[in-house]
Scaffold this motif. Structure first.
Motif, PDB file in Angstrom:
ATOM      1  N   GLU A  81     -19.809   2.286   6.603  1.00  0.00           N
ATOM      2  CA  GLU A  81     -20.017   3.115   5.427  1.00  0.00           C
ATOM      3  C   GLU A  81     -19.937   2.333   4.125  1.00  0.00           C
ATOM      4  O   GLU A  81     -20.610   2.685   3.140  1.00  0.00           O
ATOM      5  N   LYS A  82     -19.169   1.252   4.087  1.00  0.00           N
ATOM      6  CA  LYS A  82     -19.022   0.465   2.858  1.00  0.00           C
ATOM      7  C   LYS A  82     -19.905  -0.774   2.814  1.00  0.00           C
ATOM      8  O   LYS A  82     -20.274  -1.244   1.739  1.00  0.00           O
ATOM      9  N   ARG A  83     -20.250  -1.311   4.006  1.00  0.00           N
ATOM     10  CA  ARG A  83     -20.953  -2.597   4.023  1.00  0.00           C
ATOM     11  C   ARG A  83     -22.210  -2.606   4.893  1.00  0.00           C
ATOM     12  O   ARG A  83     -22.880  -3.626   4.974  1.00  0.00           O
ATOM     13  N   GLY A  84     -22.505  -1.490   5.553  1.00  0.00           N
ATOM     14  CA  GLY A  84     -23.744  -1.393   6.312  1.00  0.00           C
ATOM     15  C   GLY A  84     -23.759  -2.156   7.620  1.00  0.00           C
ATOM     16  O   GLY A  84     -24.830  -2.421   8.180  1.00  0.00           O
ATOM     17  N   LEU A  85     -22.583  -2.494   8.141  1.00  0.00           N
ATOM     18  CA  LEU A  85     -22.482  -3.200   9.418  1.00  0.00           C
ATOM     19  C   LEU A  85     -22.336  -2.171  10.537  1.00  0.00           C
ATOM     20  O   LEU A  85     -21.352  -1.444  10.603  1.00  0.00           O
TER      21      LEU A  85
END
Length: 277
Positions: A151-155
């Motif tokens: 949700e924060k870094r797209g991983l």
């Protein structure tokens, strides 16, 4: 794929994943804390490393498409012993994956993240965490870490809540069994599904008595073929009567639900470390 990374390559499940994963990529980098994992395949590279050591872990993920994270301490132990390999180790994997632009982490989570739910309560992938041990708590931590990094870094992350991946030798396993073939299929689908975002799925075969619900994870295309019912008659005929007041018999975590925090489930119940994940 050009490169996959497998942690826990010397473990019972990791060792069974090596050949299937090697067939999916140009280079398979495998790692474990063990000194050796035996003979290497043509496209395998082995690097001994401690999951808790970021300086050792970070270089391994450079250039990787995905990391299949099966490395961990697989038993209940005091929190201080669990902290390095299972908590810090999970952070190191996700942070290194982010640094190197890895697309997805496939993580060997566990039923022990929700192990204190009663067995008469069928649980799906969206139930709240309810860990049965420090070991289960580490799985909760890594799942939440995976969601946050998505949700924060797209991983992307796929968390495989494995029930019991070992021969069926007890009544619980008639419902919780994940065959080795289905385990490999599950990991392959976690890798090959085009888009996963953050996903959770239970690692269990197509058992008549499976106590969990994977309906909400059908986007991963996991379709198990094996069924533990073939063992049921013999297992139940030989088993002692189960105590419904015993957490080991009544809760999803099995023996992990019945032990004091910090005490080994494997030693107390004479389990092989392959019996759980």
């Amino acid at each position: 794929m050009k490169k996959l990374v497998l942690t826990g390559a010397a473990g019972s499940l990791g060792s069974r994943l090596r050949a299937p994963l090697a067939a999916m990529c140009d280079e398979l980098l495998i790692t474990d804390i063990a000194e050796s994992v035996g003979e290497l395949g043509a496209n395998e590279i082995y690097v001994q490393a401690d999951l808790a050591d970021m300086n050792a872990i970070k270089p391994l993920l450079e250039g990787a498409d995905m990391v299949i994270h099966f490395g961990a301490l697989v038993d209940e132990v005091p929190f201080e012993e669990m902290l390095g390999p299972n908590f810090i180790g999970a952070y190191n994997i996700w942070e290194a994956a982010h640094i190197h632009g890895v697309r997805r982490v496939v993580y060997a989570s566990s039923i022990h993240a929700v192990g204190m739910y009663p067995k008469n309560e069928a649980i799906d992938i969206n139930v709240a965490h309810r860990p049965d041990t420090f070991y289960g708590l580490a799985k909760c931590f890594a799942e939440d870490l995976g969601r946050m990094y998505w949700e924060k870094r797209g991983l992307e992350a796929v968390c495989l809540r494995i029930l019991s991946c070992a021969p069926v030798t007890n009544p619980r396993a008639v419902g919780s069994w994940l065959s080795y073939d289905d385990m490999i299929h599950l990991v392959e689908r976690a890798i090959n599904t085009p888009i996963t975002g953050f996903s959770v799925i239970y690692g269990v075969s197509d058992n008549d008595r499976a106590p969990v619900d994977n309906t909400a994870a059908r986007h991963l295309g996991y379709r198990p073929k094996d069924n533990a019912e073939q063992f049921a008659e013999k297992i139940f005929a030989e088993a002692e009567p189960l105590d419904p007041q015993n957490p080991s018999h009544y809760r999803h975590g099995g023996p992990f639900a019945g032990i004091p925090l910090g005490q080994s489930a494997m030693d107390q119940f004479n389990f092989d470390k392959a019996d759980e994940d």
